[in-house]
Scaffold this motif. Structure first.
Motif, PDB file in Angstrom:
ATOM      1  N   LEU A 188     -24.281  44.080  14.030  1.00  0.00           N
ATOM      2  CA  LEU A 188     -24.606  43.136  15.091  1.00  0.00           C
ATOM      3  C   LEU A 188     -23.847  41.821  14.914  1.00  0.00           C
ATOM      4  CD1 LEU A 188     -26.207  42.368  17.586  1.00  0.00           C
ATOM      5  CD2 LEU A 188     -28.124  41.754  16.077  1.00  0.00           C
ATOM      6  N   GLU A 189     -23.849  41.281  13.716  1.00  0.00           N
ATOM      7  CA  GLU A 189     -23.199  39.995  13.482  1.00  0.00           C
ATOM      8  C   GLU A 189     -21.683  40.063  13.649  1.00  0.00           C
ATOM      9  OE1 GLU A 189     -24.769  38.958   9.627  1.00  0.00           O
ATOM     10  OE2 GLU A 189     -26.511  37.973  10.529  1.00  0.00           O
ATOM     11  N   GLN A 190     -21.054  41.168  13.225  1.00  0.00           N
ATOM     12  CA  GLN A 190     -19.603  41.281  13.331  1.00  0.00           C
ATOM     13  C   GLN A 190     -19.160  41.884  14.662  1.00  0.00           C
ATOM     14  OE1 GLN A 190     -17.500  42.629   9.859  1.00  0.00           O
ATOM     15  NE2 GLN A 190     -19.022  41.744   8.481  1.00  0.00           N
ATOM     16  N   GLY A 191     -20.091  42.501  15.379  1.00  0.00           N
ATOM     17  CA  GLY A 191     -19.797  43.023  16.706  1.00  0.00           C
ATOM     18  C   GLY A 191     -18.898  44.235  16.742  1.00  0.00           C
ATOM     19  N   THR A 192     -18.842  44.982  15.634  1.00  0.00           N
ATOM     20  CA  THR A 192     -17.971  46.154  15.579  1.00  0.00           C
ATOM     21  C   THR A 192     -18.514  47.166  14.583  1.00  0.00           C
ATOM     22  OG1 THR A 192     -15.656  46.849  15.498  1.00  0.00           O
ATOM     23  CG2 THR A 192     -16.384  45.327  13.768  1.00  0.00           C
ATOM     24  N   GLY A 193     -18.075  48.398  14.725  1.00  0.00           N
ATOM     25  CA  GLY A 193     -18.441  49.443  13.782  1.00  0.00           C
ATOM     26  C   GLY A 193     -17.953  50.791  14.257  1.00  0.00           C
TER      27      GLY A 193
ATOM     28  N   ASP B 198     -25.228  59.256  22.181  1.00  0.00           N
ATOM     29  CA  ASP B 198     -24.026  58.828  21.460  1.00  0.00           C
ATOM     30  C   ASP B 198     -23.599  57.435  21.918  1.00  0.00           C
ATOM     31  OD1 ASP B 198     -21.573  58.578  20.228  1.00  0.00           O
ATOM     32  OD2 ASP B 198     -20.941  60.624  20.705  1.00  0.00           O
ATOM     33  N   PRO B 199     -23.981  56.391  21.169  1.00  0.00           N
ATOM     34  CA  PRO B 199     -23.626  55.023  21.563  1.00  0.00           C
ATOM     35  C   PRO B 199     -22.256  54.563  21.073  1.00  0.00           C
ATOM     36  CG  PRO B 199     -25.033  54.928  19.646  1.00  0.00           C
ATOM     37  CD  PRO B 199     -24.883  56.395  20.013  1.00  0.00           C
ATOM     38  N   ARG B 200     -21.333  55.476  20.774  1.00  0.00           N
ATOM     39  CA  ARG B 200     -20.044  55.126  20.179  1.00  0.00           C
ATOM     40  C   ARG B 200     -19.228  54.173  21.043  1.00  0.00           C
ATOM     41  NH1 ARG B 200     -15.420  55.967  21.686  1.00  0.00           N
ATOM     42  NH2 ARG B 200     -14.344  56.233  19.729  1.00  0.00           N
ATOM     43  N   GLY B 201     -19.386  54.240  22.362  1.00  0.00           N
ATOM     44  CA  GLY B 201     -18.619  53.381  23.257  1.00  0.00           C
ATOM     45  C   GLY B 201     -17.655  54.183  24.102  1.00  0.00           C
ATOM     46  N   ASP B 202     -17.498  53.747  25.313  1.00  0.00           N
ATOM     47  CA  ASP B 202     -16.611  54.436  26.245  1.00  0.00           C
ATOM     48  C   ASP B 202     -15.169  54.002  26.033  1.00  0.00           C
ATOM     49  OD1 ASP B 202     -18.903  55.538  27.276  1.00  0.00           O
ATOM     50  OD2 ASP B 202     -18.939  54.284  29.066  1.00  0.00           O
TER      51      ASP B 202
ATOM     52  N   ARG C 110     -23.555  50.414  22.982  1.00  0.00           N
ATOM     53  CA  ARG C 110     -22.362  51.084  23.523  1.00  0.00           C
ATOM     54  C   ARG C 110     -21.346  50.077  24.051  1.00  0.00           C
ATOM     55  NH1 ARG C 110     -23.297  53.942  28.953  1.00  0.00           N
ATOM     56  NH2 ARG C 110     -23.249  51.729  29.503  1.00  0.00           N
ATOM     57  N   ASP C 111     -21.825  49.066  24.799  1.00  0.00           N
ATOM     58  CA  ASP C 111     -20.913  48.181  25.534  1.00  0.00           C
ATOM     59  C   ASP C 111     -20.549  46.882  24.822  1.00  0.00           C
ATOM     60  OD1 ASP C 111     -21.119  50.097  27.508  1.00  0.00           O
ATOM     61  OD2 ASP C 111     -22.595  48.968  28.677  1.00  0.00           O
ATOM     62  N   GLU C 112     -21.447  46.358  24.007  1.00  0.00           N
ATOM     63  CA  GLU C 112     -21.225  45.040  23.399  1.00  0.00           C
ATOM     64  C   GLU C 112     -20.736  45.102  21.957  1.00  0.00           C
ATOM     65  OE1 GLU C 112     -21.299  42.410  25.335  1.00  0.00           O
ATOM     66  OE2 GLU C 112     -21.971  43.683  26.990  1.00  0.00           O
ATOM     67  N   ILE C 113     -20.905  46.226  21.302  1.00  0.00           N
ATOM     68  CA  ILE C 113     -20.414  46.410  19.933  1.00  0.00           C
ATOM     69  C   ILE C 113     -19.184  47.307  20.040  1.00  0.00           C
ATOM     70  CG2 ILE C 113     -20.936  47.262  17.613  1.00  0.00           C
ATOM     71  CD1 ILE C 113     -22.692  44.865  18.472  1.00  0.00           C
ATOM     72  N   THR C 114     -18.034  46.805  19.660  1.00  0.00           N
ATOM     73  CA  THR C 114     -16.814  47.606  19.793  1.00  0.00           C
ATOM     74  C   THR C 114     -16.803  48.734  18.761  1.00  0.00           C
ATOM     75  OG1 THR C 114     -15.505  46.240  18.270  1.00  0.00           O
ATOM     76  CG2 THR C 114     -15.469  45.636  20.621  1.00  0.00           C
ATOM     77  N   HIS C 115     -16.197  49.839  19.165  1.00  0.00           N
ATOM     78  CA  HIS C 115     -15.921  50.908  18.196  1.00  0.00           C
ATOM     79  C   HIS C 115     -14.665  50.460  17.469  1.00  0.00           C
ATOM     80  CE1 HIS C 115     -14.638  54.707  16.493  1.00  0.00           C
ATOM     81  NE2 HIS C 115     -15.872  55.153  16.702  1.00  0.00           N
ATOM     82  N   SER C 116     -14.752  50.261  16.174  1.00  0.00           N
ATOM     83  CA  SER C 116     -13.656  49.617  15.448  1.00  0.00           C
ATOM     84  C   SER C 116     -12.342  50.380  15.537  1.00  0.00           C
ATOM     85  CB  SER C 116     -14.050  49.341  13.997  1.00  0.00           C
ATOM     86  OG  SER C 116     -14.462  50.524  13.357  1.00  0.00           O
TER      87      SER C 116
END
Length: 193
Positions: free
Chosen positions: A69-74, A127-131, A47-53
């Motif tokens: 994980l490698e690109q840090g987004t999705g 839902d880990p989409r990100g805040d 949720r916090d370290e992988i940005t929602h693109s």
């Protein structure tokens, strides 16, 4: 919840759920022991370290857990794939769920979330989409915590199926997308069969 696979299918790897990748294994080794503690830490990481693109205006489209994980987004689908991969690597059963939500433009968009076994035969959807401002999610072992509530009066739906692997129509759209903008402009399915 309606499970589309056998119990052991919710622990397996797949084309997108590539938890044997060294980067995923390295991250997993840094997370705490204990199923709930691990599941919570993995959730918080995704949720916090992988940005929602879309939130980050990042044009990249990721679909394989190691790539996310490698690109840090999705997008939500990709973040869900990474979360499921981390859970399964630790022996925690998890699967993929979806919501059909109004897109604000007269159509619908498919939103991906995760179902997690948090006790013997007790599952929750997370839902880990990100805040972002006005939108907050958290880990709970007691209840579903989703970023969005489906409104049937608007034609929205919470699909009851829990898939062992992401549906092929979702993966195909992610794999074939040139970038996030073209994907979101009509490349993603708006509902499941």
């Amino acid at each position: 919840m309606i499970f589309t696979g056998e119990p052991w299918d919710y622990l397996g790897a797949g084309e997108a759920v590539d938890f044997e990748h060294p980067a995923i294994q390295a991250l997993s080794s840094r997370l705490p022991d204990g199923d709930l503690e691990y599941a919570r830490a993995a959730f918080d990481f995704v949720r916090d370290e992988i940005t929602h693109s879309a939130d980050a205006a990042d044009p990249r489209v990721t679909w394989r857990a190691s790539q996310v994980l490698e690109q840090g987004t999705g997008l939500c689908y990709a973040k869900s794939i990474l979360y499921v991969a981390l859970l399964r690597l630790a022996g925690i059963r998890a699967g993929f769920c979806y919501q059909r939500l109004a897109d604000g433009e007269g159509g619908f968009a498919l939103h991906g979330v995760v179902a997690v076994e948090v006790g013997e035969d007790r599952w929750v959807r997370l839902d880990p989409r990100g805040d972002r401002p006005g939108l907050r999610t958290w880990f709970s072992a007691e209840e579903d915590v989703l970023a969005y509530r489906a409104d049937p009066a608007r034609g929205e739906a919470d699909y009851p199926e829990v898939y062992a692997q992401p549906p092929e129509k979702v993966l195909k759209a992610l794999r074939e997308a040139e970038d996030r903008q073209t994907l979101c402009a009509g490349g993603l399915p708006s509902e499941l069969p």
